[in-house]
Structure formats: C-alpha cells, structure tokens
Scaffold this active site. Structure first.
Site, PDB file in Angstrom:
ATOM      1  N   GLY A   1       0.733  -1.179  -0.102  1.00  0.00           N
ATOM      2  CA  GLY A   1       0.035   0.081   0.081  1.00  0.00           C
ATOM      3  C   GLY A   1       0.856   1.074   0.181  1.00  0.00           C
ATOM      4  O   GLY A   1       0.654   1.992  -0.644  1.00  0.00           O
ATOM      5  N   CYS A   2       1.668   1.290   0.673  1.00  0.00           N
ATOM      6  CA  CYS A   2       2.845   2.321   0.801  1.00  0.00           C
ATOM      7  C   CYS A   2       3.426   2.428  -0.374  1.00  0.00           C
ATOM      8  O   CYS A   2       3.787   3.843  -0.800  1.00  0.00           O
ATOM      9  CB  CYS A   2       3.530   2.453   2.050  1.00  0.00           C
ATOM     10  SG  CYS A   2       2.828   2.337   3.665  1.00  0.00           S
ATOM     11  N   THR A   3       3.922   1.758  -0.978  1.00  0.00           N
ATOM     12  CA  THR A   3       4.722   1.638  -2.416  1.00  0.00           C
ATOM     13  C   THR A   3       3.510   2.187  -3.311  1.00  0.00           C
ATOM     14  O   THR A   3       4.112   3.131  -4.274  1.00  0.00           O
ATOM     15  CB  THR A   3       5.050   0.388  -2.782  1.00  0.00           C
ATOM     16  OG1 THR A   3       6.046  -0.026  -1.853  1.00  0.00           O
ATOM     17  CG2 THR A   3       5.718   0.366  -4.228  1.00  0.00           C
TER      18      THR A   3
END
Length: 153
Positions: free
Chosen positions: A43-45
């Site tokens: 998700g953060c990527t």
C-alpha cells in the site's frame, strides 16, 4: 487533534540523505504532508508511486510533497531510489511529528490491536496553516484527490 484552520505543528526531521528538513523551510509555498506506515509495503509503495506520478502537477501548482514514516534514513534512501521518488521522505523514528499530527494511533488488524501510523494527509498553506485534513486515505487515490483539491483552490 489537528483540525483545518490550525497552525501546522513545526518539526525538524532527517531526509533520505541525512539532511535536516523543517516544515518552516517551506514557508511561502503549499505543502502536501502525508504520513504512511512503512517503506516498501504494498500500500505504501502504491501511494508513493501515485504521488511520484502526479509530482509534476504538484510542482506546477507550487506545492511541495513530503512523506513521513518511522522508517530509517537508509530505508527511505532505498525506497526512494527503487521507486524513483522525486519528493522528500522524512524519517521520524522518535514519532515526534507522528504524535504532533495525531497520526500515531491504536489500530486493529486481523483482530489484533497495536499502535501504528494511520495513513493521513495534510494540505498546508503558504503561512503554515492546515487547509485540509484527509484521515484514513486510500493509497491508490490519495494523490489524485489531493491534486484535485489543490487545483480547486
């Protein structure tokens, strides 16, 4: 709790190169300050890559983009290089900014309760005032929502 219209809490943190960056360094321009849980997670990527993809739009509007997590300077450097991130990533291992902005909270995941970063984005004006608070944002749509908001101003 941070709300729209408040003065944004000041901070000084280390960037991916180990340099010191303060919020006050950006007086005179808008800032998109987004807090995320962890480098190199799916998700953060996706969120970081979406901000990278929209980066020219933010630049055109004169807005700086800054991502903040608890990850180390070295982790940020690897994350930025691997994903071609053109914006600033700040390391907050002591949770100074995370707590000042109220994004270090109790979270439930798979029935387990723990403390962590709630994915939140703040739009800050040229004078350091919070224009918009976007709590619990979706990683895939956050960048486009922020860009649309800035374009509407």
């Amino acid at each position: 709790m941070i709300t729209e219209g408040m003065q944004a809490p000041e901070f000084t943190l280390s960037d991916a190169n180990g340099g010191k960056v303060s919020l006050s360094d950006f007086r005179g321009q808008r800032v998109v300050l987004y807090f995320y849980p962890k480098d190199s997670t799916p998700g953060c990527t996706r969120q970081a890559c979406a901000f990278a993809g929209a980066y020219e739009g933010f630049r055109r509007l004169g807005a700086a983009v800054i991502g903040v997590s608890r990850d180390s300077v070295a982790s940020h450097a690897r994350f930025a290089e691997k994903n071609g991130l053109p914006f600033i990533l700040l390391s907050d291992p002591d949770r100074t900014a995370l707590e000042a902005y109220g994004v270090w909270q109790e979270k439930k995941q798979y029935g387990k309760v723990s403390m962590g970063v709630v994915r939140t984005t703040f739009v800050i004006d040229e004078n350091g005032v919070i224009l918009r608070v976007m709590p619990k944002v979706k990683p895939d749509t956050n960048a486009e929502e922020v860009l649309a908001y800035l374009e509407s101003l």
